[in-house]
Design a protein around this motif. Structure first.
Motif, PDB file in Angstrom:
ATOM      1  N   GLY A   1      66.519  22.871 -44.654  1.00  0.00           N
ATOM      2  CA  GLY A   1      67.816  22.949 -43.985  1.00  0.00           C
ATOM      3  C   GLY A   1      68.216  21.622 -43.382  1.00  0.00           C
ATOM      4  N   SER A   2      67.260  20.898 -42.805  1.00  0.00           N
ATOM      5  CA  SER A   2      67.589  19.586 -42.249  1.00  0.00           C
ATOM      6  C   SER A   2      67.896  18.576 -43.341  1.00  0.00           C
TER       7      SER A   2
ATOM      8  N   ASN B   1      56.672  31.311 -43.752  1.00  0.00           N
ATOM      9  CA  ASN B   1      56.952  30.363 -44.836  1.00  0.00           C
ATOM     10  C   ASN B   1      58.459  30.206 -45.037  1.00  0.00           C
ATOM     11  N   ILE B   2      59.189  31.288 -44.919  1.00  0.00           N
ATOM     12  CA  ILE B   2      60.647  31.215 -45.072  1.00  0.00           C
ATOM     13  C   ILE B   2      61.254  30.348 -43.972  1.00  0.00           C
TER      14      ILE B   2
ATOM     15  N   GLY C   1      73.028  28.918 -50.197  1.00  0.00           N
ATOM     16  CA  GLY C   1      73.648  29.571 -49.056  1.00  0.00           C
ATOM     17  C   GLY C   1      72.826  30.555 -48.263  1.00  0.00           C
ATOM     18  N   LEU C   2      71.577  30.786 -48.594  1.00  0.00           N
ATOM     19  CA  LEU C   2      70.774  31.750 -47.848  1.00  0.00           C
ATOM     20  C   LEU C   2      70.470  31.262 -46.430  1.00  0.00           C
ATOM     21  N   ALA C   3      70.459  29.962 -46.222  1.00  0.00           N
ATOM     22  CA  ALA C   3      70.106  29.398 -44.914  1.00  0.00           C
ATOM     23  C   ALA C   3      71.057  29.880 -43.818  1.00  0.00           C
TER      24      ALA C   3
ATOM     25  N   ILE D   1      63.773  27.259 -52.055  1.00  0.00           N
ATOM     26  CA  ILE D   1      64.573  26.036 -52.025  1.00  0.00           C
ATOM     27  C   ILE D   1      65.899  26.262 -52.744  1.00  0.00           C
ATOM     28  N   ALA D   2      65.852  26.913 -53.900  1.00  0.00           N
ATOM     29  CA  ALA D   2      67.089  27.197 -54.634  1.00  0.00           C
ATOM     30  C   ALA D   2      67.995  28.147 -53.846  1.00  0.00           C
ATOM     31  N   ALA D   3      67.406  29.166 -53.234  1.00  0.00           N
ATOM     32  CA  ALA D   3      68.206  30.129 -52.459  1.00  0.00           C
ATOM     33  C   ALA D   3      68.844  29.464 -51.245  1.00  0.00           C
TER      34      ALA D   3
END
Length: 135
Positions: A131-132, A122-123, A58-60, A52-54
């Motif tokens: 993301g939504s 899971n990712i 910006g990891l999304a 969630i933190a990643a």
């Protein structure tokens, strides 16, 4: 009222399916006791909070690339097949009775939850859910 009902139904549909972490928690809880099942859940929760933190930072946007998603799905499928094979292979092992001490360490159960939560499935789940919410 209809919007509220829609959100309740979406929440139930997200919370209801049993995933790989839940299966591992149940398996460890039955074989080694409640604390070992709980340790698996803590290991999975550690990865969930980290993801969630990643995603927030910006990891999304990186993981939405098709050349990254396809290998993630392949690795995730292989990982889930290995978990299923291991569950079938170890299905005949005895469970720990209440008056017996478990042979497995608490940290080992935590590590199992941690490793199961790293799966690409899971990712992608957190990518779609969180993301939504971020958008």
């Amino acid at each position: 009222m209809a919007l509220y009902l829609t959100y309740v139904i979406v929440g139930i549909s997200i919370a209801m399916p049993i995933g790989a972490i839940s299966v591992e928690m149940i398996k460890q809880g039955l074989k080694n006791g409640f604390l070992h099942g709980w340790a698996v859940g803590l290991g999975g929760m550690t990865i969930d909070v980290t993801l969630i933190a990643a995603f927030y930072f910006g990891l999304a946007s990186i993981l939405k690339q098709p050349f990254i998603q396809i290998p993630m799905w392949i690795i995730g499928a292989v990982f889930l097949l290995l978990i299923g094979f291991d569950s079938i292979k170890n299905a005949d092992h005895d469970i720990t009775l209440p008056d017996e001490k478990p042979t497995k360490s608490w940290f080992s159960s935590y590590r199992n939850g941690f490793l199961v939560a790293i799966s690409p499935g899971n990712i992608v789940f957190w990518l779609s859910v969180f993301g939504s919410v971020l958008t």
